[in-house]
Design a protein around this motif. Structure first.
Motif, short mmCIF file in Angstrom:
data_model
loop_
_atom_site.label_atom_id
_atom_site.label_comp_id
_atom_site.label_asym_id
_atom_site.label_seq_id
_atom_site.Cartn_x
_atom_site.Cartn_y
_atom_site.Cartn_z
N ILE A 23 0.84 -1.21 0.00
CA ILE A 23 0.00 0.00 0.00
C ILE A 23 0.87 1.25 0.00
N PHE A 24 1.88 1.29 0.85
CA PHE A 24 2.76 2.45 0.92
C PHE A 24 3.49 2.64 -0.40
N ALA A 25 3.96 1.55 -1.02
CA ALA A 25 4.69 1.65 -2.28
C ALA A 25 3.79 2.16 -3.40
N ALA A 26 2.56 1.65 -3.45
CA ALA A 26 1.62 2.10 -4.48
C ALA A 26 1.29 3.59 -4.30
N ALA A 27 1.08 4.00 -3.05
CA ALA A 27 0.79 5.41 -2.78
C ALA A 27 1.98 6.29 -3.17
N THR A 28 3.19 5.78 -2.96
CA THR A 28 4.39 6.54 -3.32
C THR A 28 4.47 6.76 -4.82
N LEU A 29 4.14 5.75 -5.61
CA LEU A 29 4.15 5.90 -7.07
C LEU A 29 3.16 6.97 -7.51
N VAL A 30 1.97 6.96 -6.89
CA VAL A 30 0.97 7.97 -7.22
C VAL A 30 1.46 9.36 -6.86
N LEU A 38 6.43 15.20 -3.15
CA LEU A 38 5.53 14.33 -2.40
C LEU A 38 5.95 12.87 -2.53
N GLY A 39 6.45 12.51 -3.69
CA GLY A 39 6.91 11.15 -3.91
C GLY A 39 8.07 10.78 -3.00
N TRP A 40 9.01 11.73 -2.80
CA TRP A 40 10.14 11.46 -1.91
C TRP A 40 9.67 11.30 -0.47
N ILE A 41 8.68 12.08 -0.08
CA ILE A 41 8.10 11.90 1.26
C ILE A 41 7.48 10.51 1.37
N GLY A 42 6.74 10.12 0.34
CA GLY A 42 6.14 8.78 0.33
C GLY A 42 7.19 7.69 0.39
N LEU A 43 8.32 7.90 -0.29
CA LEU A 43 9.39 6.90 -0.26
C LEU A 43 9.95 6.75 1.15
N GLY A 44 10.12 7.89 1.83
CA GLY A 44 10.60 7.83 3.21
C GLY A 44 9.64 7.07 4.11
N LEU A 45 8.34 7.30 3.92
CA LEU A 45 7.35 6.59 4.72
C LEU A 45 7.32 5.10 4.38
N THR A 46 7.58 4.77 3.13
CA THR A 46 7.62 3.36 2.73
C THR A 46 8.79 2.65 3.39
#
Length: 232
Positions: A23-30, A38-46
């Motif tokens: 889920i985190f990885a898919a959200a990061t791609l979006v 925002l993608g880099w933030i998502g990557l950190g959370l992943t």
């Protein structure tokens, strides 16, 4: 050298983590498609999600009578308290060692000492900060009663925290368990309480860091007084 470095960084993932990591990885791609920062933030959370659900092996001391920590974290309190009533244990105060896990700790829980699972009792409740004393009474919890080989009984209690929303327990009454064996986990910030047998002194101090399955909390054969600690 490269293999040692890889094993330090890359840890096995608990089975509960795969769906969250996806889920985190898919959200990061979006998020990358929407706006790169925002993608880099998502990557950190992943990456954080991966480490939250890590499930590394531990080296557990196997001498009879040793209690090891059931969780990674900090000893938040050591005090006398009644074990959870739903376990049916004698209603007498026992020494309770509370280990608080923050959202960066490994959340896989391990049995503090080997024995037979006598009872597993879940009780719904609140989601207060797990470091608070009243969390033991008010929060959602899952309690285990364990009979030791010598007939004494202890309690181990998983307590949900401020952001925890699910307690997982993989054992049931009748299971024979070994010291340090995995028995469950709690998702996102929580605490585990261990109720020692009557007369057994803790070998850790409040504020001390612990490693699940490795840090010795108490010893059935020890005769020393409770240990004190100082910050240095």
């Amino acid at each position: 050298m490269a293999a040692d470095l890889a094993s330090t960084v890359i840890k096995p993932l608990h089975r509960e983590g795969y769906k969250f990591l996806a889920i985190f990885a898919a959200a990061t791609l979006v998020l990358f498609l929407i706006w790169q920062p925002l993608g880099w933030i998502g990557l950190g959370l992943t990456v954080w999600c991966y480490y939250f659900f890590r499930d590394p092996d531990r080296v557990t001391p196997i001498r009879d009578g040793l209690f090891v920590s059931p969780a990674d974290g900090i000893v938040s309190a050591i005090e006398p308290a009644l074990p959870p009533a739903e376990l049916g244990l004698d209603p007498v105060p026992l020494t309770r060692i509370s280990v608080f896990m923050n959202v960066f700790d490994c959340h896989v829980n391990r049995l503090p000492i080997g024995g037979t699972i006598l009872a597993v009792a879940y009780r719904p409740g609140k989601f207060l900060n797990a470091s608070l004393d009243k969390a033991s009474e008010d929060n959602e919890r899952n309690a285990l009663a364990v009979e030791l080989p010598d007939g004494r009984r202890i309690a181990v209690v998983q307590i949900a925290g401020l952001v925890a929303r699910r307690i997982l327990c993989d054992v049931q009454p009748g299971d024979e368990m070994e010291t340090g064996q995995r028995f469950g986990m709690i998702r996102f910030g929580s605490r585990v309480d261990v109720y020692l047998p009557d007369g057994i002194a803790p070998l850790v101090a409040a504020g001390q860091g612990t490693i699940a399955g490795e840090t010795v909390l108490a010893d059935l054969s020890a005769s020393e007084d409770p240990r004190l600690g100082v910050v240095r």
